[in-house]
Design an enzyme around this catalytic site. Structure first.
Site, PDB file in Angstrom:
ATOM      1  N   LEU A  29       9.960  10.834  24.518  1.00  0.00           N
ATOM      2  CA  LEU A  29      10.959   9.917  25.078  1.00  0.00           C
ATOM      3  C   LEU A  29      10.623   9.527  26.512  1.00  0.00           C
ATOM      4  O   LEU A  29      10.790   8.363  26.891  1.00  0.00           O
ATOM      5  CB  LEU A  29      12.358  10.551  25.001  1.00  0.00           C
ATOM      6  CG  LEU A  29      13.508   9.652  25.448  1.00  0.00           C
ATOM      7  CD1 LEU A  29      13.626   8.407  24.573  1.00  0.00           C
ATOM      8  CD2 LEU A  29      14.833  10.411  25.447  1.00  0.00           C
ATOM      9  N   ASN A  78      11.543   0.627   1.439  1.00  0.00           N
ATOM     10  CA  ASN A  78      10.449   1.573   1.686  1.00  0.00           C
ATOM     11  C   ASN A  78       9.670   1.261   2.967  1.00  0.00           C
ATOM     12  O   ASN A  78       9.121   2.164   3.577  1.00  0.00           O
ATOM     13  CB  ASN A  78       9.505   1.580   0.475  1.00  0.00           C
ATOM     14  CG  ASN A  78       8.147   2.166   0.816  1.00  0.00           C
ATOM     15  OD1 ASN A  78       7.971   3.390   0.864  1.00  0.00           O
ATOM     16  ND2 ASN A  78       7.172   1.298   1.117  1.00  0.00           N
ATOM     17  N   ARG A 104       0.846  -1.199   0.000  1.00  0.00           N
ATOM     18  CA  ARG A 104       0.000   0.000   0.000  1.00  0.00           C
ATOM     19  C   ARG A 104       0.884   1.252   0.000  1.00  0.00           C
ATOM     20  O   ARG A 104       2.116   1.164   0.046  1.00  0.00           O
ATOM     21  CB  ARG A 104      -0.912   0.014   1.219  1.00  0.00           C
ATOM     22  CG  ARG A 104      -0.142   0.186   2.517  1.00  0.00           C
ATOM     23  CD  ARG A 104      -1.056   0.210   3.720  1.00  0.00           C
ATOM     24  NE  ARG A 104      -0.465   0.972   4.811  1.00  0.00           N
ATOM     25  CZ  ARG A 104      -0.949   1.029   6.036  1.00  0.00           C
ATOM     26  NH1 ARG A 104      -2.054   0.368   6.332  1.00  0.00           N
ATOM     27  NH2 ARG A 104      -0.364   1.760   6.967  1.00  0.00           N
ATOM     28  N   GLY A 105       0.239   2.411  -0.012  1.00  0.00           N
ATOM     29  CA  GLY A 105       0.932   3.691   0.189  1.00  0.00           C
ATOM     30  C   GLY A 105       2.047   3.948  -0.813  1.00  0.00           C
ATOM     31  O   GLY A 105       1.933   3.655  -2.012  1.00  0.00           O
ATOM     32  N   ILE A 106       3.126   4.504  -0.286  1.00  0.00           N
ATOM     33  CA  ILE A 106       4.236   4.900  -1.148  1.00  0.00           C
ATOM     34  C   ILE A 106       4.851   3.675  -1.832  1.00  0.00           C
ATOM     35  O   ILE A 106       5.185   3.718  -3.019  1.00  0.00           O
ATOM     36  CB  ILE A 106       5.292   5.663  -0.309  1.00  0.00           C
ATOM     37  CG1 ILE A 106       4.708   6.997   0.194  1.00  0.00           C
ATOM     38  CG2 ILE A 106       6.559   5.911  -1.126  1.00  0.00           C
ATOM     39  CD1 ILE A 106       5.588   7.735   1.205  1.00  0.00           C
ATOM     40  N   TYR A 122      11.642   7.324  15.579  1.00  0.00           N
ATOM     41  CA  TYR A 122      11.477   7.397  14.115  1.00  0.00           C
ATOM     42  C   TYR A 122      12.559   8.282  13.486  1.00  0.00           C
ATOM     43  O   TYR A 122      13.188   7.913  12.494  1.00  0.00           O
ATOM     44  CB  TYR A 122      10.086   7.958  13.819  1.00  0.00           C
ATOM     45  CG  TYR A 122       9.723   8.035  12.357  1.00  0.00           C
ATOM     46  CD1 TYR A 122       9.357   6.896  11.641  1.00  0.00           C
ATOM     47  CD2 TYR A 122       9.716   9.268  11.691  1.00  0.00           C
ATOM     48  CE1 TYR A 122       9.012   6.982  10.303  1.00  0.00           C
ATOM     49  CE2 TYR A 122       9.367   9.355  10.361  1.00  0.00           C
ATOM     50  CZ  TYR A 122       9.011   8.217   9.672  1.00  0.00           C
ATOM     51  OH  TYR A 122       8.676   8.298   8.333  1.00  0.00           O
ATOM     52  N   ASN A 125       7.913   8.948  27.827  1.00  0.00           N
ATOM     53  CA  ASN A 125       6.835   7.940  27.893  1.00  0.00           C
ATOM     54  C   ASN A 125       7.093   6.740  26.978  1.00  0.00           C
ATOM     55  O   ASN A 125       6.197   5.923  26.768  1.00  0.00           O
ATOM     56  CB  ASN A 125       5.496   8.567  27.473  1.00  0.00           C
ATOM     57  CG  ASN A 125       5.098   9.712  28.360  1.00  0.00           C
ATOM     58  OD1 ASN A 125       5.291   9.635  29.573  1.00  0.00           O
ATOM     59  ND2 ASN A 125       4.565  10.776  27.786  1.00  0.00           N
ATOM     60  N   ASP A 143       5.945  -7.512   1.564  1.00  0.00           N
ATOM     61  CA  ASP A 143       5.264  -6.884   2.701  1.00  0.00           C
ATOM     62  C   ASP A 143       5.003  -7.953   3.749  1.00  0.00           C
ATOM     63  O   ASP A 143       5.224  -9.148   3.494  1.00  0.00           O
ATOM     64  CB  ASP A 143       3.955  -6.189   2.259  1.00  0.00           C
ATOM     65  CG  ASP A 143       3.647  -4.953   3.108  1.00  0.00           C
ATOM     66  OD1 ASP A 143       3.507  -5.102   4.346  1.00  0.00           O
ATOM     67  OD2 ASP A 143       3.569  -3.829   2.546  1.00  0.00           O
TER      68      ASP A 143
HETATM   69  P1  NAD Z   1       2.310   2.953   5.082  1.00  0.00           P
HETATM   70  O1  NAD Z   1       2.137   2.670   6.529  1.00  0.00           O
HETATM   71  O2  NAD Z   1       1.119   3.349   4.290  1.00  0.00           O
HETATM   72  O3  NAD Z   1       2.986   1.694   4.358  1.00  0.00           O
HETATM   73  C1  NAD Z   1       4.109   1.045   4.904  1.00  0.00           C
HETATM   74  C2  NAD Z   1       4.131  -0.381   4.435  1.00  0.00           C
HETATM   75  O4  NAD Z   1       5.268  -1.029   5.040  1.00  0.00           O
HETATM   76  C3  NAD Z   1       2.883  -1.163   4.883  1.00  0.00           C
HETATM   77  O5  NAD Z   1       2.323  -1.872   3.796  1.00  0.00           O
HETATM   78  C4  NAD Z   1       3.425  -2.091   5.957  1.00  0.00           C
HETATM   79  O6  NAD Z   1       2.720  -3.316   6.052  1.00  0.00           O
HETATM   80  C5  NAD Z   1       4.863  -2.307   5.482  1.00  0.00           C
HETATM   81  N1  NAD Z   1       5.698  -2.805   6.581  1.00  0.00           N
HETATM   82  C6  NAD Z   1       5.751  -2.326   7.836  1.00  0.00           C
HETATM   83  N2  NAD Z   1       6.564  -3.103   8.578  1.00  0.00           N
HETATM   84  C7  NAD Z   1       7.057  -4.058   7.760  1.00  0.00           C
HETATM   85  C8  NAD Z   1       7.929  -5.152   7.960  1.00  0.00           C
HETATM   86  N3  NAD Z   1       8.464  -5.443   9.148  1.00  0.00           N
HETATM   87  N4  NAD Z   1       8.210  -5.947   6.892  1.00  0.00           N
HETATM   88  C9  NAD Z   1       7.664  -5.709   5.701  1.00  0.00           C
HETATM   89  N5  NAD Z   1       6.805  -4.687   5.453  1.00  0.00           N
HETATM   90  C10 NAD Z   1       6.515  -3.870   6.480  1.00  0.00           C
HETATM   91  O7  NAD Z   1       3.467   4.053   4.988  1.00  0.00           O
HETATM   92  P2  NAD Z   1       3.809   5.113   3.835  1.00  0.00           P
HETATM   93  O8  NAD Z   1       3.229   6.395   4.213  1.00  0.00           O
HETATM   94  O9  NAD Z   1       3.515   4.537   2.491  1.00  0.00           O
HETATM   95  O10 NAD Z   1       5.396   5.233   4.066  1.00  0.00           O
HETATM   96  C11 NAD Z   1       6.339   4.483   3.318  1.00  0.00           C
HETATM   97  C12 NAD Z   1       7.727   4.916   3.745  1.00  0.00           C
HETATM   98  O11 NAD Z   1       7.870   6.326   3.591  1.00  0.00           O
HETATM   99  C13 NAD Z   1       8.053   4.631   5.199  1.00  0.00           C
HETATM  100  O12 NAD Z   1       9.406   4.263   5.321  1.00  0.00           O
HETATM  101  C14 NAD Z   1       7.815   5.955   5.874  1.00  0.00           C
HETATM  102  O13 NAD Z   1       8.539   6.082   7.072  1.00  0.00           O
HETATM  103  C15 NAD Z   1       8.281   6.910   4.814  1.00  0.00           C
HETATM  104  N6  NAD Z   1       7.732   8.256   4.922  1.00  0.00           N
HETATM  105  C16 NAD Z   1       6.408   8.506   4.733  1.00  0.00           C
HETATM  106  C17 NAD Z   1       5.945   9.806   4.846  1.00  0.00           C
HETATM  107  C18 NAD Z   1       4.477  10.157   4.622  1.00  0.00           C
HETATM  108  O14 NAD Z   1       4.144  11.344   4.684  1.00  0.00           O
HETATM  109  N7  NAD Z   1       3.599   9.218   4.334  1.00  0.00           N
HETATM  110  C19 NAD Z   1       6.810  10.838   5.169  1.00  0.00           C
HETATM  111  C20 NAD Z   1       8.149  10.554   5.364  1.00  0.00           C
HETATM  112  C21 NAD Z   1       8.605   9.255   5.227  1.00  0.00           C
END
Ligand code: NAD
Length: 448
Positions: free
Chosen positions: A297, A288, A219-221, A353, A299, A240
């Protein structure tokens, strides 16, 4: 979560009202589409100082139509301006930057591009270093004031050809949400890689014949990255967690790729990835997958700290090491990791994070020169800002609205913006782009 404010400013009454109230004026950004893959319009090529770059042939292939060099004469609004400032060596030639852009900047079309080309800082000439560094402040300030969806970036380069993939990216709709960035081409380990920086055989499918692995692709990015790399011709292996298996299988099937349900924190993840790769070889590794477990921190239990560090950083270190040392990532390969502006600026409630994402930046900077010289593999990172995903939809309303607007484009980015930046790093022509951390944040005020 739809950006209703952006929809409002897209209407004439909404624009009128928000302008009267002095509110931000985001415009709908022009992004890549199969029908309009390039910026349509004229490219203006300007020079400050005396340049040795052979830029014209590269610009001719960059997308927008070259409209000649020197001062702007036609009535058409340029869609892109490239200012070659590589020859700026002293205060007098720095003044030529002002002289070149001052008369044209107002006329750049909506969602247009300004790209300034600079030279690496000369450690033996502090005048050159001073005025070349000055370009950074100039570009970042112009990015903040230019408005109307227009972006401004600085590329430091030695040779025009090595920067072709970068200029094509920056001068295209693919870089819609990348602004205020400084990108070095040809630094950190030179420009060579196993297959050089030569362009791909099929420019429409630059990743044809290559295999890409994207973690967190359900999903997502990550889903957008997988889709964009597949568009560019790669066979994508979508990884995933097993609990996201249904969505993962659907993404992989839609993209003609392979689903790999696997928790990336597993000790043997590197080996299991290698076993799952068709042909056992990998060209593009995109880290990703990421999680947040926010708490101040005081808590924060140890488990919240360790789970975030494990997914976002330790697994990135482990799998990169495993796939590089086994030779699974072959010469000409690309590693693209995911940092965050929170890792650059810091964020209350996100010590875990931000530590993990700053760690990604450190990994990239240290590994990039060695990975290139020893394995022919480049290592870069995207640092997303506020991107419209389920992660940010869960942010409380007021914080979400602040995150969206506190950047030069006054809106959130889309997953595809991060994906396009990843695809530029992954491009076969990007062998000279190494050790870079490029923010995809619309020039967010955080971590600027
Ligand atoms: P999201 O939560 O929508 O998607 C993250 C995906 O990673 C999920 O499908 C989840 O199941 C998978 N995942 C989590 N833990 C995992 C594991 N142990 N093994 C395999 N897969 C795993 O997040 P997003 O918003 O699409 O973010 C993607 C990346 O971009 C992340 O690294 C996030 O930190 C980074 N990011 C996002 C934003 C934002 O605004 N959305 C901003 C800065 C950085």
């Amino acid at each position: 979560m739809a950006d209703r404010y952006l929809s409002l400013t897209g209407t004439a009454p909404g624009r009128f009202l928000t302008r009267r109230l002095g509110l931000p004026q985001p415009v709908r950004l022009r992004r890549w589409s199969a029908e309009q893959p390039l910026l349509q319009g004229e490219l203006l090529h300007l020079t400050a100082g005396k340049s040795d770059l052979d830029l014209a042939p590269v610009l001719a292939r960059s997308g927008p139509r070259p409209g000649g060099e020197g001062p702007h004469s036609s009535d058409e609004k340029p869609v892109a301006v490239v200012l070659d400032a590589t020859g700026v060596r002293d205060i007098d030639t720095l003044a030529e930057v002002h002289a070149a852009l001052h008369p044209v900047v107002r006329s750049v079309a909506e969602s247009g591009r300004v790209v300034v080309l600079g030279a690496p800082l000369d450690p033996a000439d502090h005048h050159q270093a001073a005025v070349q560094q000055a370009l950074e402040g100039f570009v970042r300030s112009l990015g903040k004031e230019i408005g109307r969806g227009r972006t401004v970036n600085l590329v430091r380069l030695l040779k025009a050809e090595a920067a072709e993939s970068t200029l094509r990216f920056l001068l295209s709709p693919r870089s819609a949400y990348v602004s205020g960035q400084v990108i070095e081409v040809g630094g950190r380990g030179g420009s060579g890689d196993g297959r050089g920086s030569a362009g791909p055989e099929d420019p429409e499918k630059p990743l044809a014949g290559r295999t890409a692995l994207v973690t967190g692709a359900a999903r997502g990015i990550g889903e957008a990255v997988a889709a964009t790399l597949a568009r560019d011709g790669a066979l994508v292996v979508c990884l995933d967690v097993p609990s996201a298996g249904g969505d993962l299988a659907a993404v992989a099937e839609r993209l003609g790729g392979v689903a790999l349900p696997l928790d990336i924190t597993a000790d043997d993840a590197g080996g299991r990835i290698a076993d799952a790769l068709p042909g056992g070889r990998l060209d593009v590794l995109v880290h990703n997958a990421g999680i947040t477990r926010d708490r101040r921190l005081v808590n924060m239990p140890a488990e919240r700290w360790s789970s975030v560090l494990d997914v976002n950083l330790a697994s990135v270190l482990r799998t990169t090491d495993a796939l590089l040392s086994a030779g699974t990532l072959r010469a000409g390969g690309r590693v693209v990791a995911t940092a965050s502006i929170a890792g650059i600026a810091g964020n209350a409630g996100q010590t875990n994070y931000a530590a993990s994402k700053a760690g990604v930046v450190g990994l990239v900077r240290s590994l990039a020169p060695r990975a290139l010289s020893e394995h022919g593999v480049t290592v870069n990172a995207v640092a997303p800002g506020f991107i419209e995903t389920k992660m940010t939809a869960a942010v409380p309303l007021f914080i979400r609205e602040a995150g969206r607007r506190m950047n030069s484009l006054a809106q959130g980015g889309l997953p595809v913006d991060v994906a396009e930046t990843t695809a530029w790093f992954a491009h076969p022509g990007s062998g000279a782009v190494n050790g870079q951390v490029v923010r995809v944040c619309g020039q967010s005020l955080l971590g600027a």
